[in-house]
Design a protein around this motif. Structure first.
Motif, PDB file in Angstrom:
ATOM      1  N   LEU A   1      -3.931  15.932 -73.722  1.00 11.54           N
ATOM      2  CA  LEU A   1      -3.438  15.884 -75.091  1.00 11.54           C
ATOM      3  C   LEU A   1      -3.756  14.516 -75.682  1.00 11.54           C
ATOM      4  N   LEU A   2      -4.260  14.494 -76.906  1.00 11.02           N
ATOM      5  CA  LEU A   2      -4.607  13.264 -77.597  1.00 11.02           C
ATOM      6  C   LEU A   2      -3.479  12.859 -78.548  1.00 11.02           C
ATOM      7  N   PRO A   3      -3.389  11.582 -78.901  1.00  9.25           N
ATOM      8  CA  PRO A   3      -2.314  11.144 -79.805  1.00  9.25           C
ATOM      9  C   PRO A   3      -2.296  11.892 -81.134  1.00  9.25           C
ATOM     10  N   SER A   4      -3.448  12.373 -81.573  1.00  6.87           N
ATOM     11  CA  SER A   4      -3.535  13.105 -82.837  1.00  6.87           C
ATOM     12  C   SER A   4      -2.929  14.495 -82.754  1.00  6.87           C
ATOM     13  N   GLY A   5      -2.629  14.962 -81.541  1.00  3.02           N
ATOM     14  CA  GLY A   5      -2.128  16.317 -81.357  1.00  3.02           C
ATOM     15  C   GLY A   5      -3.213  17.295 -80.962  1.00  3.02           C
ATOM     16  N   TRP A   6      -4.485  16.882 -81.091  1.00  2.44           N
ATOM     17  CA  TRP A   6      -5.584  17.729 -80.638  1.00  2.44           C
ATOM     18  C   TRP A   6      -5.601  17.758 -79.106  1.00  2.44           C
ATOM     19  N   LEU A   7      -6.169  18.805 -78.563  1.00  2.00           N
ATOM     20  CA  LEU A   7      -6.287  18.961 -77.112  1.00  2.00           C
ATOM     21  C   LEU A   7      -7.735  18.734 -76.697  1.00  2.00           C
ATOM     22  N   GLY A   8      -7.947  17.801 -75.767  1.00  2.00           N
ATOM     23  CA  GLY A   8      -9.279  17.572 -75.233  1.00  2.00           C
ATOM     24  C   GLY A   8      -9.542  18.460 -74.036  1.00  2.00           C
ATOM     25  N   VAL A   9     -10.704  19.105 -74.034  1.00  2.00           N
ATOM     26  CA  VAL A   9     -11.077  20.034 -72.965  1.00  2.00           C
ATOM     27  C   VAL A   9     -12.460  19.648 -72.463  1.00  2.00           C
ATOM     28  N   VAL A  10     -12.573  19.423 -71.156  1.00  2.95           N
ATOM     29  CA  VAL A  10     -13.836  18.960 -70.582  1.00  2.95           C
ATOM     30  C   VAL A  10     -14.168  19.776 -69.345  1.00  2.95           C
ATOM     31  N   ILE A  11     -15.444  20.082 -69.188  1.00  2.00           N
ATOM     32  CA  ILE A  11     -15.926  20.627 -67.924  1.00  2.00           C
ATOM     33  C   ILE A  11     -17.333  20.081 -67.717  1.00  2.00           C
ATOM     34  N   GLY A  12     -17.623  19.632 -66.496  1.00  5.54           N
ATOM     35  CA  GLY A  12     -18.907  18.978 -66.275  1.00  5.54           C
ATOM     36  C   GLY A  12     -19.408  19.133 -64.865  1.00  5.54           C
ATOM     37  N   ASP A  13     -20.620  18.642 -64.667  1.00 12.36           N
ATOM     38  CA  ASP A  13     -21.288  18.788 -63.371  1.00 12.36           C
ATOM     39  C   ASP A  13     -22.226  17.595 -63.171  1.00 12.36           C
ATOM     40  N   VAL A  14     -21.939  16.777 -62.163  1.00 11.70           N
ATOM     41  CA  VAL A  14     -22.810  15.662 -61.794  1.00 11.70           C
ATOM     42  C   VAL A  14     -23.809  16.164 -60.763  1.00 11.70           C
ATOM     43  N   SER A  15     -25.076  15.845 -60.946  1.00 13.94           N
ATOM     44  CA  SER A  15     -26.106  16.330 -60.027  1.00 13.94           C
ATOM     45  C   SER A  15     -25.889  15.771 -58.628  1.00 13.94           C
ATOM     46  N   GLY A  16     -26.324  16.536 -57.648  1.00 18.32           N
ATOM     47  CA  GLY A  16     -26.222  16.100 -56.261  1.00 18.32           C
ATOM     48  C   GLY A  16     -24.934  16.539 -55.605  1.00 18.32           C
ATOM     49  N   HIS A  17     -24.773  16.114 -54.361  1.00 22.22           N
ATOM     50  CA  HIS A  17     -23.602  16.482 -53.584  1.00 22.22           C
ATOM     51  C   HIS A  17     -23.153  15.297 -52.751  1.00 22.22           C
ATOM     52  N   GLY A  18     -21.939  15.360 -52.257  1.00 24.06           N
ATOM     53  CA  GLY A  18     -21.441  14.328 -51.380  1.00 24.06           C
ATOM     54  C   GLY A  18     -20.624  13.272 -52.107  1.00 24.06           C
ATOM     55  N   LEU A  19     -20.324  12.218 -51.359  1.00 21.44           N
ATOM     56  CA  LEU A  19     -19.407  11.200 -51.849  1.00 21.44           C
ATOM     57  C   LEU A  19     -19.910  10.514 -53.106  1.00 21.44           C
ATOM     58  N   GLN A  20     -21.199  10.186 -53.171  1.00 24.08           N
ATOM     59  CA  GLN A  20     -21.714   9.471 -54.330  1.00 24.08           C
ATOM     60  C   GLN A  20     -21.541  10.275 -55.613  1.00 24.08           C
ATOM     61  N   SER A  21     -21.814  11.575 -55.548  1.00 27.12           N
ATOM     62  CA  SER A  21     -21.642  12.410 -56.730  1.00 27.12           C
ATOM     63  C   SER A  21     -20.181  12.475 -57.153  1.00 27.12           C
ATOM     64  N   ALA A  22     -19.287  12.545 -56.177  1.00 29.66           N
ATOM     65  CA  ALA A  22     -17.867  12.590 -56.498  1.00 29.66           C
ATOM     66  C   ALA A  22     -17.407  11.283 -57.136  1.00 29.66           C
ATOM     67  N   VAL A  23     -17.945  10.154 -56.653  1.00 30.41           N
ATOM     68  CA  VAL A  23     -17.597   8.854 -57.231  1.00 30.41           C
ATOM     69  C   VAL A  23     -18.069   8.772 -58.682  1.00 30.41           C
ATOM     70  N   VAL A  24     -19.324   9.176 -58.933  1.00 30.35           N
ATOM     71  CA  VAL A  24     -19.855   9.159 -60.299  1.00 30.35           C
ATOM     72  C   VAL A  24     -19.029  10.073 -61.193  1.00 30.35           C
ATOM     73  N   MET A  25     -18.662  11.233 -60.673  1.00 28.40           N
ATOM     74  CA  MET A  25     -17.835  12.159 -61.437  1.00 28.40           C
ATOM     75  C   MET A  25     -16.529  11.495 -61.866  1.00 28.40           C
TER      76      MET A  25
END
Length: 409
Positions: A216-240
Motif C-alpha cells: 500500500l502506498l501513502p496515496s492509497g494506491w496499491l502497488g503490485v509487482v511480479i518479476g523474474d531475474v534471469s539465472g538460478h541460485g544464490l546470485q539471482s536471489a540476491v539480485v532479486m
C-alpha cells in the motif's frame, strides 16, 4: 626432499581403495572429512591431520576439521595465505614437506605445542581453484615419500569434490531462504480487493529469481509487482532482493509505473551489470476501479471480467531491465477494473513447457482463469497448468475486485 617410495604395489592399491571407498559418498561433509582424516592417519602412520578451507574474502585459511589437532578447529585457527606452513602451500599451490619442524618454519603455535616434528601438506582444488590445504604431521622425525604425497593429493581431490557439493547445497539453501524471506508472508488488505498468491520453486533448475510483491502506498494506491531475474541460485536471489527493495523506494517517489521502472532500469544497469530481469509493475486506484500498468519485458497479465471473454491486457511490453544504458521510453497503460474482474500476473515458469510454444501455455492459462475469489483462481490455475514438477520457478499473483452488489463477493 621427498624420500624414495618403499610402498609395494599391493599396499599402494590398498591405500587408493581405502580413500576412494564408494561408501564414503553416503556421509555428510563433516563426517566425510573426519573419516578421511582418520583413514589417512592410519595409512600414513601419522599423528595429526587437518583440513583448512579458504575464506576467499579474508584471504585466510580456516581450520575446518582436524585429528590430533582438534584445538585448531575449536579455536577457529586462521592463517593468511603466504604465512607459515599451510600459507606457503596455498601460495605456491604445490606440496610442501618440512622434515624438521622449527619455530621459524611454522606460525601455528599448536603445531609446536603438540610436538609435531615432520609435516607434509598439499593444496586442495575445486575446478582448478584453490579452496584449501590438507596437511599431516608426525611426532617423530620422518621423511615422507613420493607415494605419501600422491596419496595425500588423492585425499585432497576427494575433499575438493565434497566441498564443492557442500558449497552448492549451502548456496541453494541460502537462495531459497532469501527468496522466501522476501516474498510476502501475508498479502495486505485493501478495500474492494481480494488477493492470493502462489510460489513454487523449480525442482530441476533450482531456486531462481522469481518474485512478487504487493504494498500500500501513502496515496492509497496499491502497488503490485511480479518479476523474474534471469539465472538460478544464490546470485539471482540476491539480485532479486535488491531489485525488490529499489522498486519499493521508487514507488514512493513517482505515481507513474513507467517512470518507476525507468529508474529501476538505471539502477540495474549501473549496480547489477550483467543481470537481466523482467518486471510487471501495476498500481490499482484506492477505489479499485483503475489499473495503471507498465511491463519491462514481462508477460502480459490476464484480465477476466463479467460478461467478457478472458484476455491478455493490451499493454505495450517494453525492454527488460538491464539490457544497456540506453533504452527507449517506457510506457504506462491505464485499464478499467470492473466489479468482479480478476487480474492474473505470473512468471514464465507457469506457462513454458519443453517442446511447446509459449503461446500455447499462455492460451491454456487464459482459458483456465475462472471468475471466482482469488484463492479459488490460484487453485484452479495451478491444477490446470500441471505445476507439480516445474522446470522453472513459478510465481502467481491474483487480484480480484470485489463489490457488495455482487453475490458472493
Amino acid at each position: 626432499m621427498v624420500a624414495t617410495s618403499g610402498v609395494t604395489d599391493a599396499e599402494r592399491l590398498r591405500r587408493i581403495e581405502t580413500v576412494t571407498d564408494a561408501t564414503l559418498s553416503r556421509l555428510d561433509v563433516a563426517d566425510l572429512f573426519d573419516e578421511l582424516l582418520d583413514r589417512v592417519r592410519e595409512l600414513l602412520h601419522v599423528d595429526t591431520a587437518a583440513i583448512l578451507l579458504l575464506d576467499v574474502h579474508a584471504r585466510q585459511l580456516v581450520a575446518t576439521a582436524a585429528k590430533g589437532l582438534e584445538d585448531e578447529v575449536r579455536q577457529a585457527f586462521r592463517i593468511s595465505i603466504g604465512q607459515g606452513f599451510a600459507g606457503r602451500i596455498a601460495l605456491t599451490r604445490r606440496p610442501v614437506i618440512i622434515e624438521y619442524v622449527t619455530a621459524d618454519k611454522v606460525v601455528n603455535p599448536l603445531l609446536l605445542e603438540t610436538g609435531v616434528r615432520s609435516l607434509l601438506g598439499v593444496p586442495v582444488f575445486t575446478r582448478g581453484e584453490l579452496i584449501g590445504v590438507l596437511h599431516v604431521g608426525s611426532l617423530t622425525p620422518r621423511r615422507f615419500a613420493a607415494d605419501d604425497v600422491r596419496l595425500l593429493e588423492l585425499v585432497a581431490d576427494r575433499i575438493g569434490v565434497a566441498s564443492q557439493a557442500r558449497a552448492h547445497s549451502l548456496d541453494q539453501n541460502a537462495a531459497l531462504a532469501l527468496q522466501r524471506s522476501l516474498l510476502p508472508t501475508q498479502l495486505p488488505t485493501a478495500p474492494h480487493l481480494d488477493m492470493a498468491a502462489r510460489y513454487v520453486p523449480g525442482h530441476v533448475s533450482g531456486v531462481g529469481g522469481d518474485w512478487y510483491d504487493v504494498f500500500l502506498l501513502p496515496s492509497g494506491w496499491l502497488g503490485v509487482v511480479i518479476g523474474d531475474v534471469s539465472g538460478h541460485g544464490l546470485q539471482s536471489a540476491v539480485v532479486m532482493g535488491r531489485i525488490r527493495s529499489a522498486l519499493r523506494a521508487y514507488a514512493l517517489v513517482t505515481d507513474d509505473p513507467a517512470e518507476a521502472l525507468t529508474l529501476l532500469d538505471r539502477k540495474v544497469n549501473h549496480f547489477e551489470t550483467g543481470s537481466l530481469s523482467t518486471a510487471l509493475y501495476a498500481m490499482i486506484s484506492p477505489d479499485g476501479t483503475t489499473i495503471r500498468i507498465s511491463l519491462a519485458g514481462h508477460l502480459r497479465p490476464v484480465l477476466v471480467a463479467p460478461a467478457q471473454p478472458a484476455r491478455l491486457i493490451e499493454a505495450r511490453v517494453d525492454p527488460p531491465l538491464g539490457i544497456g544504458y540506453w533504452t527507449p521510453r517506457r510506457h504506462s497503460t491505464t485499464v478499467d477494473f470492473p466489479p468482479g474482474a480478476v487480474l492474473v500476473g505470473y512468471t514464465d515458469g507457469l506457462v513454458e513447457r519443453r517442446g511447446e510454444l509459449i503461446d500455447t501455455g499462455i492460451a491454456r492459462l487464459v482459458s483456465a482463469v475462472p471468475l471466482a475469489p482469488a484463492d479459488v483462481v490460484c487453485t484452479a490455475v495451478m491444477a490446470t497448468l500441471d505445476t507439480q514438477n516445474p522446470n522453472d520457478d513459478i510465481a502467481l499473483l491474483v487480484i480480484r475486485r470485489t463489490a457488495r452488489e455482487i453475490a458472493g463477493a
